[in-house]
Motif scaffolding. Structure first.
Motif, PDB file in Angstrom:
ATOM      1  N   PHE A  82       0.811  -1.200  -0.084  1.00 14.62           N
ATOM      2  CA  PHE A  82      -0.094   0.136  -0.044  1.00 14.62           C
ATOM      3  C   PHE A  82       0.923   1.328   0.007  1.00 14.62           C
ATOM      4  N   ALA A  83       2.047   1.318   0.676  1.00 14.52           N
ATOM      5  CA  ALA A  83       2.682   2.386   0.702  1.00 14.52           C
ATOM      6  C   ALA A  83       3.337   2.676  -0.777  1.00 14.52           C
ATOM      7  N   VAL A  84       3.642   1.582  -1.408  1.00 14.69           N
ATOM      8  CA  VAL A  84       4.228   2.046  -2.757  1.00 14.69           C
ATOM      9  C   VAL A  84       3.032   2.677  -3.361  1.00 14.69           C
ATOM     10  N   THR A  85       1.850   2.052  -3.577  1.00 18.14           N
ATOM     11  CA  THR A  85       0.774   2.773  -4.142  1.00 18.14           C
ATOM     12  C   THR A  85       0.498   4.304  -3.709  1.00 18.14           C
ATOM     13  N   VAL A  86       0.755   4.463  -2.517  1.00 23.54           N
ATOM     14  CA  VAL A  86       0.545   5.925  -1.986  1.00 23.54           C
ATOM     15  C   VAL A  86       1.768   6.902  -2.403  1.00 23.54           C
ATOM     16  N   ALA A  87       2.824   6.337  -2.510  1.00 21.01           N
ATOM     17  CA  ALA A  87       3.823   7.155  -3.226  1.00 21.01           C
ATOM     18  C   ALA A  87       3.763   7.452  -4.594  1.00 21.01           C
ATOM     19  N   LYS A  88       3.334   6.215  -5.223  1.00 26.04           N
ATOM     20  CA  LYS A  88       2.936   6.607  -6.694  1.00 26.04           C
ATOM     21  C   LYS A  88       1.970   7.723  -6.810  1.00 26.04           C
ATOM     22  N   LEU A  89       0.683   7.301  -6.153  1.00 25.15           N
ATOM     23  CA  LEU A  89      -0.205   8.443  -6.102  1.00 25.15           C
ATOM     24  C   LEU A  89       0.224   9.892  -5.716  1.00 25.15           C
ATOM     25  N   PHE A  90       0.849   9.974  -4.821  1.00 32.08           N
ATOM     26  CA  PHE A  90       1.393  11.169  -4.134  1.00 32.08           C
ATOM     27  C   PHE A  90       2.463  11.880  -5.370  1.00 32.08           C
ATOM     28  N   PHE A  91       3.263  11.098  -5.940  1.00 31.47           N
ATOM     29  CA  PHE A  91       4.037  11.879  -7.072  1.00 31.47           C
ATOM     30  C   PHE A  91       3.261  12.235  -8.187  1.00 31.47           C
ATOM     31  N   LEU A  92       2.345  11.500  -8.541  1.00 31.88           N
ATOM     32  CA  LEU A  92       1.663  11.550  -9.731  1.00 31.88           C
ATOM     33  C   LEU A  92       0.632  12.778  -9.596  1.00 31.88           C
ATOM     34  N   SER A  93       0.271  12.838  -8.376  1.00 36.73           N
ATOM     35  CA  SER A  93      -0.731  13.909  -8.248  1.00 36.73           C
ATOM     36  C   SER A  93      -0.027  15.444  -7.932  1.00 36.73           C
ATOM     37  N   ALA A  94       0.969  15.146  -7.420  1.00 40.58           N
ATOM     38  CA  ALA A  94       1.974  16.532  -7.140  1.00 40.58           C
ATOM     39  C   ALA A  94       2.187  17.067  -8.592  1.00 40.58           C
ATOM     40  N   TYR A  95       2.263  16.125  -9.630  1.00 44.92           N
ATOM     41  CA  TYR A  95       2.717  16.517 -10.955  1.00 44.92           C
ATOM     42  C   TYR A  95       1.403  17.009 -11.475  1.00 44.92           C
ATOM     43  N   GLN A  96       0.471  16.329 -11.792  1.00 47.90           N
ATOM     44  CA  GLN A  96      -0.759  16.376 -12.365  1.00 47.90           C
ATOM     45  C   GLN A  96      -1.575  17.762 -12.057  1.00 47.90           C
ATOM     46  N   LEU A  97      -1.484  18.004 -10.776  1.00 44.76           N
ATOM     47  CA  LEU A  97      -2.087  19.499 -10.220  1.00 44.76           C
ATOM     48  C   LEU A  97      -1.495  20.509 -10.960  1.00 44.76           C
ATOM     49  N   PRO A  98      -0.278  20.952 -10.783  1.00 43.08           N
ATOM     50  CA  PRO A  98       0.495  22.008 -11.359  1.00 43.08           C
ATOM     51  C   PRO A  98       0.182  21.892 -13.095  1.00 43.08           C
ATOM     52  N   LEU A  99       0.384  20.477 -13.477  1.00 43.20           N
ATOM     53  CA  LEU A  99       0.153  20.475 -14.965  1.00 43.20           C
ATOM     54  C   LEU A  99      -1.090  20.724 -15.526  1.00 43.20           C
ATOM     55  N   TYR A 100      -2.065  20.409 -14.826  1.00 38.37           N
ATOM     56  CA  TYR A 100      -3.700  20.623 -15.523  1.00 38.37           C
ATOM     57  C   TYR A 100      -3.739  22.016 -15.257  1.00 38.37           C
ATOM     58  N   ALA A 101      -3.197  22.559 -13.896  1.00 39.22           N
ATOM     59  CA  ALA A 101      -3.570  24.026 -13.738  1.00 39.22           C
ATOM     60  C   ALA A 101      -2.751  24.921 -14.953  1.00 39.22           C
ATOM     61  N   HIS A 110       6.818   3.643   8.886  1.00 43.39           N
ATOM     62  CA  HIS A 110       7.775   4.574   8.624  1.00 43.39           C
ATOM     63  C   HIS A 110       8.792   3.740   7.562  1.00 43.39           C
ATOM     64  N   ARG A 111       9.011   2.688   8.000  1.00 45.44           N
ATOM     65  CA  ARG A 111      10.030   1.916   7.290  1.00 45.44           C
ATOM     66  C   ARG A 111       9.626   1.465   5.686  1.00 45.44           C
ATOM     67  N   ARG A 112       8.431   1.090   5.606  1.00 42.55           N
ATOM     68  CA  ARG A 112       7.678   0.720   4.615  1.00 42.55           C
ATOM     69  C   ARG A 112       7.308   2.224   3.538  1.00 42.55           C
ATOM     70  N   MET A 113       7.110   3.109   4.081  1.00 44.95           N
ATOM     71  CA  MET A 113       6.752   4.421   3.307  1.00 44.95           C
ATOM     72  C   MET A 113       7.897   4.853   2.972  1.00 44.95           C
ATOM     73  N   GLN A 114       9.100   4.939   3.867  1.00 45.25           N
ATOM     74  CA  GLN A 114      10.542   5.330   3.145  1.00 45.25           C
ATOM     75  C   GLN A 114      10.940   4.389   2.268  1.00 45.25           C
ATOM     76  N   ALA A 115      10.914   3.318   2.424  1.00 42.79           N
ATOM     77  CA  ALA A 115      11.052   2.309   1.082  1.00 42.79           C
ATOM     78  C   ALA A 115      10.368   2.696  -0.097  1.00 42.79           C
ATOM     79  N   ALA A 116       9.087   3.032   0.093  1.00 46.14           N
ATOM     80  CA  ALA A 116       8.225   3.236  -1.061  1.00 46.14           C
ATOM     81  C   ALA A 116       8.717   4.457  -1.803  1.00 46.14           C
ATOM     82  N   VAL A 117       9.008   5.340  -0.936  1.00 46.45           N
ATOM     83  CA  VAL A 117       9.389   6.869  -1.690  1.00 46.45           C
ATOM     84  C   VAL A 117      10.557   6.476  -2.196  1.00 46.45           C
ATOM     85  N   ASP A 118      11.661   5.950  -1.722  1.00 45.57           N
ATOM     86  CA  ASP A 118      13.093   5.363  -2.329  1.00 45.57           C
ATOM     87  C   ASP A 118      12.784   4.617  -3.693  1.00 45.57           C
TER      88      ASP A 118
END
Lengths: 241, 158
Positions: A91-110, A153-161
């Motif tokens: 789940f952490a990997v999915t969260v990391a993917k969605l986090f980075f994708l939406s942080a890109y799509q928001l300014p892109l669509y704007a 924390h360990r899993r979320m950091q691993a996912a972000v990395d």
């Protein structure tokens, strides 16, 4: 690569493949509310994909509609970034993917909302509202997991990395596009950095930067995804509910 | 004989049946061609992926056919993008009466991820909490009242 057709196709493919991956969580999310949330985000992505692919088909003027573009192309013809095709992981990997994708799509669509192309501007103005919710939701989980238990924390950091190297491709120059992706990086950093800090997560160092998705050079994961996504349409051409 | 505008405006939203598509603010225009009499309806979706759009188009055609306009055209536009600010006052009152907390006005300027207090549509208490940002349809979130303990839908400001 050039022009509005390739750009609309790339953005449409990003949204389509992201929708397909998020849809894989349906009935499998860690809690029922999250199941609904991920399905809703997937639905928003699919909605944006339909508009973008329909418009790409009109720009191409070769008679391909949204279904032909989604269901009858092979992996080499897809122009999505590699990030969206990566497997969901935990789940952490999915969260990391969605986090980075939406942080890109928001300014892109704007940025798209203010571009000269009327159709893309309308799509951008519509989709940016939805992206705000996606970024908000993903940020919440990054903070909750990053600043949670030792294990989360360990899993979320691993996912972000794990996902971080795939971020760079999003901001590569796109010749002829109505929006220059290189100009979106500052807004991405401004959205991502404070959340990572609050989540007690380390921002990974920039290094390996895999790319190729915009040129049709994908990871092997895309082929498996397309097989599942396209099988019904290919087996029963023109099938309708 | 009802006018084309009246016929279309009375079509209920398929997912939130207590309000009409006119009250929801997704009906943008109903035009009757002066010479041919052909009716063109313009609608806009709440969310890009709203799965109810096909049903809404079919319901509009059915309502117009019943009003004597069997060959109506339904157009979908995306600009300007729908906002919950377009929900009418009567629409908001009907939502609340049906147990769906209506959206707060959309603030202009930069979007700040900030949770505003939402009043419980059943007991009126402001002591409520969000259970899930995403609810039973794309346009709703799931909330719960801490005073009367009832869960309820909240139409998200967009």
């Amino acid at each position: 690569m050039n022009g509005p057709f390739d750009f609309a196709l790339a953005l449409g493919d990003d949204a389509l493949i992201a929708a397909q991956r998020l849809g894989e969580w349906t009935t499998r999310a860690p809690e029922m509310e999250e199941d609904v949330a991920l399905a809703n985000v997937a639905l928003d992505q699919l909605g944006a994909a339909r508009l973008l692919l329909t418009y790409a088909g009109e720009l191409e003027a070769a008679g391909r509609d949204e279904d032909a573009l989604a269901y009858l192309r092979d992996d080499r013809e897809f122009r999505n970034c590699l990030l969206v095709e990566l497997p969901n992981g935990d789940f952490a990997v999915t969260v990391a993917k969605l986090f980075f994708l939406s942080a890109y799509q928001l300014p892109l669509y704007a940025a798209l909302a203010g571009c000269a192309d009327e159709r893309l501007a309308a799509i951008g103005a519509k989709a940016r509202k939805e992206s705000t919710y996606h970024l908000d939701h993903a940020s919440l989980w990054v903070r909750r997991l990053g600043d949670g238990t030792a294990e989360s924390h360990r899993r979320m950091q691993a996912a972000v990395d794990q996902v971080w190297p795939y971020v760079h491709e999003l901001f590569a120059p796109f010749p002829g596009a109505p929006v220059d992706p290189t100009t979106l990086r500052a807004a991405f950093d401004a959205a991502v950095d404070p959340v990572l800090a609050e989540a007690t997560l380390a921002r990974p160092a920039d290094g390996w930067a895999p790319a190729g998705g915009r040129d049709g050079l994908h990871t092997e994961h895309l082929s498996y995804l397309l097989t599942e996504m396209q099988v019904l349409h290919r087996a029963h051409p023109g099938a309708k509910w | 004989m009802v006018s084309p505008r009246e016929a279309v405006a009375s079509v209920p939203d398929p997912e939130i049946r207590v309000i009409t598509i006119d009250e929801l603010g997704i009906l943008r225009a109903v035009d009757e061609h002066p010479a041919t009499g052909r009716v063109t309806v313009t609608i806009t979706p709440t969310y890009t992926g709203c799965p109810a759009m096909d049903m809404i188009r079919a319901d509009i055609r059915r309502a117009l056919a019943a009003a004597g306009h069997p060959d109506a055209e339904v157009r979908t536009v995306y600009s300007p993008a729908w906002s919950t600010d377009w929900i009418s006052e009567s629409g908001r009152a009907k939502l609340a009466a049906a147990g769906i907390a209506p959206p707060a006005p959309v603030r202009s300027g930069p979007v700040v991820p900030l949770t505003l207090a939402v009043r419980c549509p059943r007991c009126g208490s402001p002591e409520t909490e969000q259970i899930s940002r995403f609810g039973s349809t794309a346009c709703k979130a799931l909330w719960r009242c801490r005073s009367c303990s009832e869960p309820f839908d909240h139409l998200k400001a967009l």
